[in-house]
Design an enzyme around this catalytic site. Structure first.
Site, mmCIF file in Angstrom:
data_model
loop_
_atom_site.group_PDB
_atom_site.id
_atom_site.type_symbol
_atom_site.label_atom_id
_atom_site.label_comp_id
_atom_site.label_asym_id
_atom_site.label_seq_id
_atom_site.Cartn_x
_atom_site.Cartn_y
_atom_site.Cartn_z
ATOM 1 N N GLU A 114 0.859 -1.189 0.000
ATOM 2 C CA GLU A 114 0.000 0.000 0.000
ATOM 3 C C GLU A 114 0.891 1.232 0.000
ATOM 4 O OE1 GLU A 114 -3.202 -0.378 3.186
ATOM 5 O OE2 GLU A 114 -1.970 -2.115 3.576
ATOM 6 N N LYS A 116 2.325 4.570 1.168
ATOM 7 C CA LYS A 116 2.413 5.128 2.511
ATOM 8 C C LYS A 116 2.090 6.614 2.401
ATOM 9 C CE LYS A 116 5.801 5.267 6.234
ATOM 10 N NZ LYS A 116 5.922 6.727 6.308
ATOM 11 N N ASP A 118 1.810 10.400 3.350
ATOM 12 C CA ASP A 118 2.571 11.302 4.208
ATOM 13 C C ASP A 118 1.615 12.281 4.881
ATOM 14 O OD1 ASP A 118 4.782 12.231 5.425
ATOM 15 O OD2 ASP A 118 5.522 13.400 3.732
ATOM 16 N N TYR A 225 -6.771 2.207 6.694
ATOM 17 C CA TYR A 225 -6.019 1.020 6.277
ATOM 18 C C TYR A 225 -5.976 -0.099 7.295
ATOM 19 C CZ TYR A 225 -2.434 3.555 8.894
ATOM 20 O OH TYR A 225 -1.760 4.250 9.857
ATOM 21 N N LYS A 316 11.045 2.957 2.005
ATOM 22 C CA LYS A 316 11.121 4.393 1.782
ATOM 23 C C LYS A 316 11.687 4.646 0.396
ATOM 24 C CE LYS A 316 9.847 5.896 5.880
ATOM 25 N NZ LYS A 316 10.524 6.917 6.641
ATOM 26 N N CYS A 413 38.634 25.590 22.770
ATOM 27 C CA CYS A 413 37.180 25.757 22.727
ATOM 28 C C CYS A 413 36.820 27.087 22.071
ATOM 29 C CB CYS A 413 36.627 25.709 24.150
ATOM 30 S SG CYS A 413 34.905 26.185 24.268
ATOM 31 N N CYS A 416 35.255 29.327 25.170
ATOM 32 C CA CYS A 416 36.009 29.730 26.363
ATOM 33 C C CYS A 416 37.516 29.604 26.181
ATOM 34 C CB CYS A 416 35.550 28.930 27.584
ATOM 35 S SG CYS A 416 36.116 27.223 27.563
ATOM 36 N N CYS A 431 35.366 20.194 25.307
ATOM 37 C CA CYS A 431 35.838 21.274 26.145
ATOM 38 C C CYS A 431 35.645 20.794 27.576
ATOM 39 C CB CYS A 431 35.019 22.540 25.891
ATOM 40 S SG CYS A 431 35.275 23.810 27.132
ATOM 41 N N CYS A 436 32.629 26.562 31.277
ATOM 42 C CA CYS A 436 32.546 27.138 29.936
ATOM 43 C C CYS A 436 31.135 27.700 29.728
ATOM 44 C CB CYS A 436 32.835 26.061 28.897
ATOM 45 S SG CYS A 436 32.503 26.590 27.207
#
Length: 675
Positions: A114, A116, A118, A225, A316, A413, A416, A431, A436
């Site tokens: 079937e 699908k 959306d 469904y 998919k 970082c 800092c 970090c 920080c």
DNA sequence: TCCCCTCGAGTTCA
DNA sequence: CTCGAGGGGA
């Protein structure tokens, strides 16, 4: 004809035309004629108000706006499906199914494929053929009661045709046809309102609207469904999915017409391939194909994993891709100090939304794909929402002096400037500076988060202001805030300030587990915090526990235990804990070892059953233990609290004895569970 | 020691 | 939602 008969006949005619129009998209009469029928019905109902029923087509739009949506638990959870992204994964699914059903390698299973849709999942309840409730999927276990809005969707019958079970739950997908989507966005554009990015967002946004009148104008539709067995009785399920779809259509429910019964996986593969292109001509958006074992009896045999049914999979369609330029690579510092490179992109529209950023996860990933600032890159959005950078388009990269330099992780970082660390064997640079500012912000957001202390109103923007203004340096500072000081901040009136103070006040009494989670101890998430809170009862008990004591908790191993110990041993923690205590936070209550009034006295223990018990089956014994909060596992390990030994005990008894795990005989076991 | 499952952590856009 | 790591069973 009596008025009642006239009304019934009119409703029947109207429903017929609604079906022609909304389900078959093949109307037999003009809109004006349809409106005339409706007006006739309204007139009759006005004269005979006692004959008005909630199923009348005139009652689709409720005049009163609802007051938010109630949360309702689903009778049976709405499971999500496992995904397949290519032919190989489809064939692997087929193999698992054949194995599960004990079929030969050359056997062909009958599947139903079937499209699908959306949109958003919905569960409709019909009682005696009448629509009584519509609930969104929510988290699968409970959803929102959107009955008023569902009633305005013309494709959904308020009353089923023919003979239907007394109580019936139908599942389906509410969606917005492309045509309606285009119309709504044109309108919104004219009115200078923000347009919806895609039909699914528009449908979801519409269903969340509290104004049913507005919902009725949006043109939502639906495909059904699935039929959930009344009272969960599997025997009453329709025998095949094909039969289910036929039954749904016979009841007057809209069924997506392009489904196909496929014999063997080859036909499924062909179906998926054909629709990957053909889907563009449809009136609705589809992102894949749902494949189910057609025979419902086989489904019970296959069962489900903890997450997915084994008898269905969602294929998919290949991800949609686009190319754009990486303008630069930014760095973000997370709550744990993790420094994450992020690609800042030239905004590009892809599959329903405009993408401007994409995470690059870590330095290794950037290096592996060799993504450089300035590169043109291929990005894609698969079934998920989060876009990813697939690869740079190297052929478009300038050569020689113009060539962009490879990305290099900075040594310090970005926020800092303290040096970044990366333990051997790990991927993520961190970090390590606990104060920080970036870490502090993320930590505060986490602390205030919905699953932690749930302080509404304390989001990213406010945290930012509080930290910038120097008002908050740690969690405890939050509880020193008062309305007066807050009101001085930007965009913060008396009212919001008072609300925040009230939220903070409310958060003081939350469960200990929320506080433990909120502290943000590394490797201690929602579940870990719950386990610790349950096992130790108080924050002081957790803070005082040795690594060994911590490890004795289920699901706490050496890494988690060491992390908890390190957190409480850190110099700053002691003072923080005392200030949180002074602020009146709920630090929990000691666990009462012999409490058995309603609580779970065996929480945190693990038992193993072996041999045959005289007075009960093994399942019953397990149920007794679990009722009291214990876990029951299949094999003896060092985590086993005790082994329950029945007659003819096997190797587990020997193992228990060799490892020094205590054993219980049947009498002792019955005393333990109190039977 | 290996594999499976669950949990933690990071994350995009409207 | 996905990746990776931790926990625990085999």
């Amino acid at each position: 004809m009596t008025p009642a008969e006239q009304i019934a006949a009119l409703r029947e005619r109207i429903r017929h035309h609604e079906e022609r129009y909304y389900i078959h998209t093949d109307p037999e009469i003009s809109d004006a004629e349809f409106d005339a029928l409706m007006r006739e019905l309204v007139a009759l109902e006005v004269q005979h108000p006692l004959l008005v029923t909630p199923e009348s087509p005139t009652q689709r739009v409720s005049g009163r706006p609802a007051e938010g949506f109630a949360t309702i638990a689903h009778a049976e959870p709405l499971l999500s499906l496992d995904n397949a992204y290519d032919e190989g994964e489809l064939r692997a699914f087929d193999e698992r199914v054949r194995k599960g059903l004990g079929l030969d390698a050359d056997a062909r299973v009958t599947y139903i494929a079937e499209l699908k849709i959306d949109g958003l999942s919905i569960a409709l309840t019909y009682e005696d053929g009448r629509l009584v409730r519509g609930v969104t999927r929510g988290d699968g276990v409970q959803g929102e009661d959107v009955t008023v809005n569902v009633r305005t969707i013309r494709a959904i019958p308020l009353r089923l045709r023919g003979v239907a079970p007394a109580r019936l739950e139908i599942r389906g997908e509410v969606y917005l046809p492309n045509r309606s989507f285009a119309r709504i966005n044109e309108e919104r554009e004219r009115n200078d309102e923000p347009v919806f990015a895609n039909p699914r967002n528009a449908a979801a946004g519409t269903m969340r609207t509290l104004d049913a009148r507005l919902v009725s104008t949006r043109g939502l539709s639906m495909f059904a469904y699935q039929v959930v067995a009344p009272d969960g009785d599997p025997a009453s399920l329709l025998a095949t999915q094909t039969a289910t779809l036929t039954a749904l259509a016979a009841w007057g429910l809209p069924v997506e017409p392009h489904h196909a019964t496929c014999v063997g996986i080859d036909e499924v593969v062909a179906f998926c391939a054909a629709w990957a292109d053909a889907r563009r001509d449809l009136e609705f958006e589809t992102d894949g194909v749902v494949i189910k074992v057609d025979d419902v009896g086989s489904r019970a045999v296959l069962g489900a994993t903890s997450k997915f049914p084994r008898w269905a999979i969602a294929y998919k369609f290949p991800a949609q891709q686009a190319t754009t330029r990486v303008t630069r690579i930014d760095l973000q510092v997370g709550r744990t100090g993790a420094v994450t490179p992020v690609a800042v992109l030239e905004p590009v529209f892809l599959a329903g939304s405009t993408i401007a950023m994409a995470t690059l996860h870590n330095q290794q990933e950037v290096a592996r794909k060799d993504i450089r600032p300035g590169d043109m890159v291929l990005i894609e959005k698969g079934g998920d929402v989060i876009p990813k950078v697939v690869k740079p388009i190297v052929s478009l990269r300038p050569e020689g002096a113009e060539a962009p330099a490879p990305f290099v992780m900075p040594a310090s970082c970005p926020v800092c400037q303290s040096p970044l660390q990366r333990p051997d064997e790990e991927v993520v640079w961190r970090c390590e500076n606990p104060s920080c500012p970036a870490r502090l912000r993320r930590s505060l957001e986490h602390f205030a988060g919905r699953k932690a202390m749930d302080i509404e109103g304390l989001g990213e923007a406010l945290v930012d202001q509080l930290v910038s203004a120097g008002l908050v340096r740690d969690f405890a500072d939050l509880y020193a805030l008062d309305a007066e000081r807050l009101a001085g901040l930007e965009r913060m009136g008396q009212k919001s300030a008072a609300n925040l103070v009230a939220e903070l006040e409310r958060s003081r009494t939350h469960d200990l587990s929320r506080l433990v989670f909120g502290l943000g101890i590394r490797h201690v998430g929602e579940r870990g915090a719950q386990a610790l809170a349950r096992a130790f009862g108080t924050l002081d008990a957790i803070a005082g526990a040795s690594v060994e004591q911590l490890q004795s908790v289920d699901d706490v191993g050496p890494v988690v235990a060491a992390s908890v110990r390190a957190f409480f041993d850190a110099p700053a923690t002691g003072e923080l804990v005392e200030r949180l205590r002074a602020a009146g936070l709920n630090f929990g209550a000691p666990v009462d070892p012999d409490a058995d009034h309603g609580v779970k006295p065996l929480a945190g223990t693990t038992y193993v059953l072996t041999g045959t018990l005289a007075s009960m089956t093994r399942d019953e014994a397990q149920a007794h233990l679990e009722r009291l909060g214990a876990r029951v596992t299949g094999s003896v390990s060092k985590k086993t609290t005790a082994v329950v030994v029945g007659a003819d005990a096997g190797s587990k008894l020997a193992k228990a004895e060799s490892r020094g795990v205590p054993t219980l005989d049947e009498q002792a076991f019955r005393a333990l569970v109190g039977v």
